[in-house]
Design a protein around this motif. Structure first.
Motif, PDB file in Angstrom:
ATOM      1  N   TYR A  87      -6.545 -13.004   2.574  1.00 59.67           N
ATOM      2  CA  TYR A  87      -6.929 -12.499   3.487  1.00 59.67           C
ATOM      3  C   TYR A  87      -5.611 -12.010   4.472  1.00 59.67           C
ATOM      4  N   PRO A 111      -2.633  -9.932   5.883  1.00 57.66           N
ATOM      5  CA  PRO A 111      -1.997  -8.635   5.781  1.00 57.66           C
ATOM      6  C   PRO A 111      -0.433  -8.700   5.224  1.00 57.66           C
ATOM      7  N   ARG A 156      -6.042  -6.899   0.380  1.00 57.20           N
ATOM      8  CA  ARG A 156      -7.210  -6.139   0.583  1.00 57.20           C
ATOM      9  C   ARG A 156      -8.295  -6.710  -0.143  1.00 57.20           C
ATOM     10  N   HIS A 203      -0.073  -8.203   1.751  1.00 55.85           N
ATOM     11  CA  HIS A 203      -0.556  -7.000   1.332  1.00 55.85           C
ATOM     12  C   HIS A 203      -2.187  -7.149   0.511  1.00 55.85           C
ATOM     13  N   ALA A 230     -10.917   0.084   6.810  1.00 54.69           N
ATOM     14  CA  ALA A 230     -11.523   0.627   5.625  1.00 54.69           C
ATOM     15  C   ALA A 230     -11.336   2.190   5.561  1.00 54.69           C
ATOM     16  N   GLN A 236       1.103  -4.096   7.790  1.00 53.54           N
ATOM     17  CA  GLN A 236       1.177  -5.414   6.862  1.00 53.54           C
ATOM     18  C   GLN A 236       2.583  -5.584   6.927  1.00 53.54           C
ATOM     19  N   LEU A 269      -0.927   1.705   6.462  1.00 55.65           N
ATOM     20  CA  LEU A 269      -1.167   0.188   6.058  1.00 55.65           C
ATOM     21  C   LEU A 269       0.107  -0.343   6.014  1.00 55.65           C
ATOM     22  N   PRO A 320       0.598  -1.300   0.204  1.00 54.42           N
ATOM     23  CA  PRO A 320      -0.056  -0.125   0.084  1.00 54.42           C
ATOM     24  C   PRO A 320       0.865   1.295   0.031  1.00 54.42           C
ATOM     25  N   ASP A 333     -12.901  -1.784  -0.855  1.00 56.92           N
ATOM     26  CA  ASP A 333     -11.931  -2.721  -0.091  1.00 56.92           C
ATOM     27  C   ASP A 333     -11.585  -2.462   1.371  1.00 56.92           C
ATOM     28  N   ALA A 334     -11.397  -3.521   2.216  1.00 57.29           N
ATOM     29  CA  ALA A 334     -10.893  -3.284   3.578  1.00 57.29           C
ATOM     30  C   ALA A 334      -9.557  -4.116   3.758  1.00 57.29           C
ATOM     31  N   TRP A 335      -8.856  -3.467   4.272  1.00 52.66           N
ATOM     32  CA  TRP A 335      -7.370  -3.906   4.353  1.00 52.66           C
ATOM     33  C   TRP A 335      -7.103  -4.476   5.785  1.00 52.66           C
ATOM     34  N   LEU A 390      -9.899  -5.471  10.464  1.00 53.69           N
ATOM     35  CA  LEU A 390      -9.701  -4.780   9.020  1.00 53.69           C
ATOM     36  C   LEU A 390     -10.138  -3.256   9.043  1.00 53.69           C
TER      37      LEU A 390
END
Length: 501
Positions: free
Chosen positions: A161, A163, A168, A166, A247, A135, A131, A126, A235-237, A245
């Motif tokens: 899924y 992190p 999302r 990376h 957003a 991650q 982020l 990201p 998307d959510a990270w 997560l």
């Protein structure tokens, strides 16, 4: 997950790097909890394993590497698989107990790292430094025997899924029939994620969790208690916690149940924790708001779930950063500062002593003050602390999170609360930040400044802390080997770097 077209890393290189990532925390646990120092051998430290009587030597201290065992008068190198076998044999003899689950978790953790390393070669990190910090944790908890285990499932089930790769992804949206809704606190942010049909409320779900518990929910989908409504348009990270997560478009954190053992616990939102959520969150928010300083709390506003799947489908709504950050600052995960990521201000600090004093000034006072004045024990470890830095990369603000880990006095005795705070804040947190900073800036002596910062605070426990020869270190290896409850914490004494030199 976004992809770029890169050649995959050679398999041998991935295997070697995965071994290195997995060996360090396992050795840290073994050396902290079981092994006995036995002198030196060149650049390496030698330890005796009391259960088997074997001699083990390693390179380095903070992140030990290249383990070797003494066999027939010579040192024999151990890979991760051989180290797991050595640890299991030692623990069987040391404790008198057998455990077939933990060695499998250790292997799973190493294999997960290999999968993550391969995936990262193709993934786009990201742009947002926050982020990136969340991650970055390829090694993860530095004192856990299997920090990256993912429940032993196939890589394809969990990698999208992750992190660390990376990841999302959009959230799955469910319609939950109104007469089955259970909620507490402010959950209005969930209703803004989409549109539910009449007679239903929106319930976002983590797609991995739905895969894990799908069979249990088949009846609810069949009889209309649950509807599938598609996915979010954004998307959510996944953050370092995996099941939490973020957003960015909504500046919203959502924490889900995840029926997978990650470190010491199955990561469900347990009923008993949810039922006390409002009390612990309110206590932490009130205590931090009363401070004369910039520290803040990312509140757990409320939760929503289904009466027929209370823990399986629970989702917790957590505050984002809006109106909580000082202007011009960027939040970063403390654990990411230790692990390292592109653009980390810890590595780039022009004056590490100034950076460290600023860090201490933001993190230490609020954690001590809320304990002293409000009886709130923050779980101020590396993954629950965000440090906002200014344009020059200097720490300017601390934000704390996770009401699930908060303890309140007198619900826990003061001595137990203080021990937990010292472990989370000093052993798990400051020791690791200081170690990472000193690796980048070897001339820095971090502990006099830490001692001065702690001594400024008028708690009766502080003089004893500064004079004590030891600090409490959590025994994650022995806890897991002995099959302790995931929330259990048992400590052994570690040398106290705060002592006068």
């Amino acid at each position: 997950m976004d992809r770029v077209h890169l050649n995959p890393p050679p398999a041998a290189d991935v295997a070697e790097r995965a071994d290195a990532h997995a060996v360090a925390p396992l050795l840290n646990c073994l050396l902290r909890e079981v092994a006995e120092p036995h002198g030196g051998s060149g650049e390496r430290q030698v330890y005796r394993l009391p259960g088997t009587g074997r001699l083990l030597r390693v390179l380095g201290e903070r992140r030990p590497a290249e383990p070797e065992v003494r066999v027939a008068g010579a040192w024999q190198r151990l890979g991760h698989t051989e180290l797991v076998k050595l640890v299991a044999d030692e623990l069987r003899r040391h404790t008198g107990l057998s455990n077939h689950e933990l060695p499998a978790e250790m292997i799973d953790s190493r294999d997960a790292v290999a999968a993550l390393l391969t995936a990262r070669e193709r993934a786009v990190p990201p742009n947002d430094p926050y982020l990136r910090s969340e991650q970055s944790l390829l090694t993860g908890h530095p004192y856990h025997p299997a920090p990256k285990a993912r429940g032993g499932g196939p890589v394809a089930a969990w990698l999208p899924y992750a992190p660390e790769a990376h990841g999302r992804f959009p959230l799955t949206l469910l319609g939950l029939r109104e007469d089955t809704v259970v909620e507490e606190g402010d959950t209005s942010a969930l209703d803004a994620l989409g549109e539910a049909p009449p007679g239903y409320r929106l319930l976002p779900a983590h797609p991995w969790q739905l895969d894990l518990v799908g069979r249990e929910l088949a009846g609810a989908f069949a009889d209309g208690r649950l509807l599938r409504l598609g996915t979010t348009g954004f998307d959510a990270w996944p953050t370092a916690a995996i099941r939490t997560l973020y957003a960015p478009e909504r500046d919203l954190f959502l924490k889900f149940s995840l029926d997978v053992r990650i470190t010491n616990d199955i990561r469900r939102l347990w009923r008993h924790d949810l039922l006390k959520l409002r009390r612990t969150d309110t206590a932490a928010a009130t205590a931090l708001a009363a401070l004369d300083g910039p520290a803040g709390w990312l509140g757990d506003r409320g939760y929503r779930t289904a009466a027929f799947a209370f823990e399986e489908l629970a989702v917790l709504v957590r505050d984002g950063f809006h109106d909580r950050l000082l202007p011009g600052t960027t939040p970063l995960l403390a654990a990411g500062l230790v692990e390292g990521f592109e653009g980390s201000p810890l590595a780039a600090a022009a004056d590490p002593a100034v950076w460290w004093e600023a860090y201490l000034a933001q993190v230490v006072p609020p954690a001590l003050a809320v304990f002293a004045d409000h009886g709130v024990v923050l779980e101020a470890h590396l993954q629950n602390t965000l440090v906002a830095v200014d344009a020059d990369g200097l720490p300017a603000q601390a934000l704390f999170r996770d009401a699930e880990g908060v303890k309140l006095l007198p619900e826990v005795e003061r001595a137990a609360g203080w021990e937990r705070l010292v472990y989370c804040l000093v052993v798990n947190h400051l020791v690791e930040i200081a170690g990472a900073l000193a690796e980048h800036h070897p001339t820095l002596a971090p502990w006099p400044a830490a001692r001065r910062e702690l001594a400024r605070h008028d708690l009766p426990e502080i003089p004893e802390l500064l004079a004590a020869p030891t600090l409490p270190g959590k025994t994650n290896l022995l806890l897991r080997w002995n099959g302790a409850d995931g929330a259990d914490a048992r400590y052994l004494p570690l040398p106290n770097p705060l002592g006068r030199t």
